[in-house]
Design an enzyme around this catalytic site. Structure first.
Site, mmCIF file in Angstrom:
data_model
loop_
_atom_site.group_PDB
_atom_site.id
_atom_site.type_symbol
_atom_site.label_atom_id
_atom_site.label_comp_id
_atom_site.label_asym_id
_atom_site.label_seq_id
_atom_site.Cartn_x
_atom_site.Cartn_y
_atom_site.Cartn_z
ATOM 1 N N GLY A 1 -15.873 12.541 11.010
ATOM 2 C CA GLY A 1 -16.451 13.141 12.216
ATOM 3 C C GLY A 1 -15.425 13.267 13.333
ATOM 4 O O GLY A 1 -15.399 14.265 14.064
ATOM 5 N N LYS B 1 -21.801 22.263 4.055
ATOM 6 C CA LYS B 1 -22.468 23.104 5.053
ATOM 7 C C LYS B 1 -21.538 23.914 5.936
ATOM 8 O O LYS B 1 -20.548 23.398 6.435
ATOM 9 C CB LYS B 1 -23.282 22.200 5.983
ATOM 10 C CG LYS B 1 -24.440 21.509 5.333
ATOM 11 C CD LYS B 1 -25.292 20.963 6.441
ATOM 12 C CE LYS B 1 -26.174 19.836 6.034
ATOM 13 N NZ LYS B 1 -26.388 18.943 7.175
#
Ligand code: 3PG
Length: 388
Positions: free
Chosen positions: A368, A195
């Site tokens: 992350g 993405k």
């Protein structure tokens, strides 16, 4: 940042937050990269006769006990790696754990059970943090990959004990801060993964400092569609098409997209497939890897770079047919003279799969946490260190 080197640990109980959130398969550790990454700190402490109490989360059990997410396989693998029998606790807090912690001898390693079996972990509950803190005299945070979480074991405890960064945490922050704030030029980045929306922050932060941005993987499909190409059944992030156009316009020539793609008639490891130019994706087919011309183009563009940052695979590399682009980049970086820094779990997995991690300058253990740090944000687990 105060590190474990600045603290007298000899003979003392040291609670070390590690990130042992590793994949398991059939009750065994399937990838021990994160365990091995924590060895410098554990060994450092053992050599100084500390009593080492390790804690970590594993998966997302949601505040209750999930049998498959117990840390026993990790205790087993860690014992092999450090050649010391790791004592495994049945919980991470409670009277039995406290009693065992108090009885530890210098040089022993005590691994607590999954911290996320308790709701207080994610809630960063003060009482839960105090129970963890009560086990030790010193807190060391070596869990860079979990430092973007303000949880009890990553953040709360740091306020309750004298605290310091571990050696992995120190290295991650030192290398990634240099990349973020003071890169070597020409500075090139390779971005892949599904993405664009995951990468907007890092692109915003670094675009002005980079001379070259090479894009592959699923996110390239969205850029190509934004340029007007028909992408068939390829993964395209429709909601990010406007953002993609803005990025293309702002980046100009420094943003390099694939010129060809490996397309398949199904999302399947044995699908029919072939390489096509980006303007020839057949209706009903989907792009699952970059093509050979793109690999050549990217290699050419990377020539002369002094620093290369890579995050995200260029194709569905778990399927052999669609892994060539990703592994070609691993090989290119392994041989490159530039400083090479990779981030993200999938990228690290690709590098480790072909045993080339030691050819890179740095393979970040963070997913992350890596992205959050590179976006310029403060990591709560790092900010809290030194405040105890
Ligand atoms: C990771 O694997 O990125 C870290 O261990 C954090 O895990 P989490 O996303 O479940 O908090």
């Amino acid at each position: 940042m105060r590190t474990v080197r600045d603290v007298d640990v000899s003979g003392r109980r040291v609670l070390v937050r590690v990130d042992f959130n590793v994949p398991l398969e059939d009750g065994e550790v399937a990838d021990d990269t994160r365990l091995r990454a924590s060895l410098p700190t554990i060994t450092y402490l053992l050599e100084r006769n500390a009593k080492v109490i390790l804690c970590s989360h594993l998966g997302r059990p949601g505040g209750e006990v999930v049998e498959e997410l117990r840390l026993d396989p990790i205790a087993k693998r860690l014992s092999e790696l450090i050649d010391v029998g790791v004592i495994k606790a049945g919980d991470c807090v409670g009277e039995a754990v406290e009693a065992r912690a108090k009885d530890l001898e210098p040089g022993q390693v005590f691994l607590l059970e999954n911290t996320r079996f308790h709701p207080g972990e994610k809630a960063n509950d003060h009482k839960f943090a105090a129970r963890l803190a009560g086990l030790a005299e010193i807190y060391v945070n070596d869990a860079f990959a979990a430092a973007h979480r303000a949880h009890a074991s990553t953040e709360g405890v740091a306020h309750l004990l004298p605290s310091a960064a571990g050696l992995l945490m120190e290295r991650e922050i030192e290398v990634l801060r240099r990349v973020r704030e003071n890169p070597k030029h020409p500075f090139a980045a390779i971005f892949g993964g599904a993405k664009i929306s995951d990468k907007i922050g890092i692109l915003d932060q670094l675009m002005d400092r980079m001379e070259m941005v090479l894009v592959g993987g699923g996110m390239a499909n969205t850029f190509l569609k934004a340029q007007g190409h028909e992408m068939g059944e390829s993964l395209v992030e429709e909601a990010s098409l406007d953002t993609a156009r803005e990025i293309l316009e702002a980046a100009g020539e420094k943003l390099v997209l694939p010129v060809d793609l490996v397309v398949a008639d199904a999302f399947d490891a044995e699908a029919k497939h072939h390489a096509v130019l980006v303007d020839q994706v057949p209706p009903g087919w989907r792009a699952l890897d970059v093509g050979p011309r793109t690999v050549d183009l990217f290699r050419e563009k990377l020539k002369g770079a002094k620093m290369i940052l890579w995050n995200g695979p260029l194709g569905v590399f778990e399927m052999e047919l669609f892994s060539k682009g990703t592994y070609a980049i691993v090989g290119t970086l392994a041989e490159h003279e530039a400083e090479t820094i990779t981030g993200g779990g999938e990228t690290a997995a690709a590098v480790n799969e072909v045993n080339l991690a030691d050819k890179m300058t740095h393979v970040s253990t963070g997913g992350g946490a890596f992205l959050t740090f590179m976006e310029g944000e403060t990591l709560p687990g790092v900010a809290a260190l030194g405040e105890g």
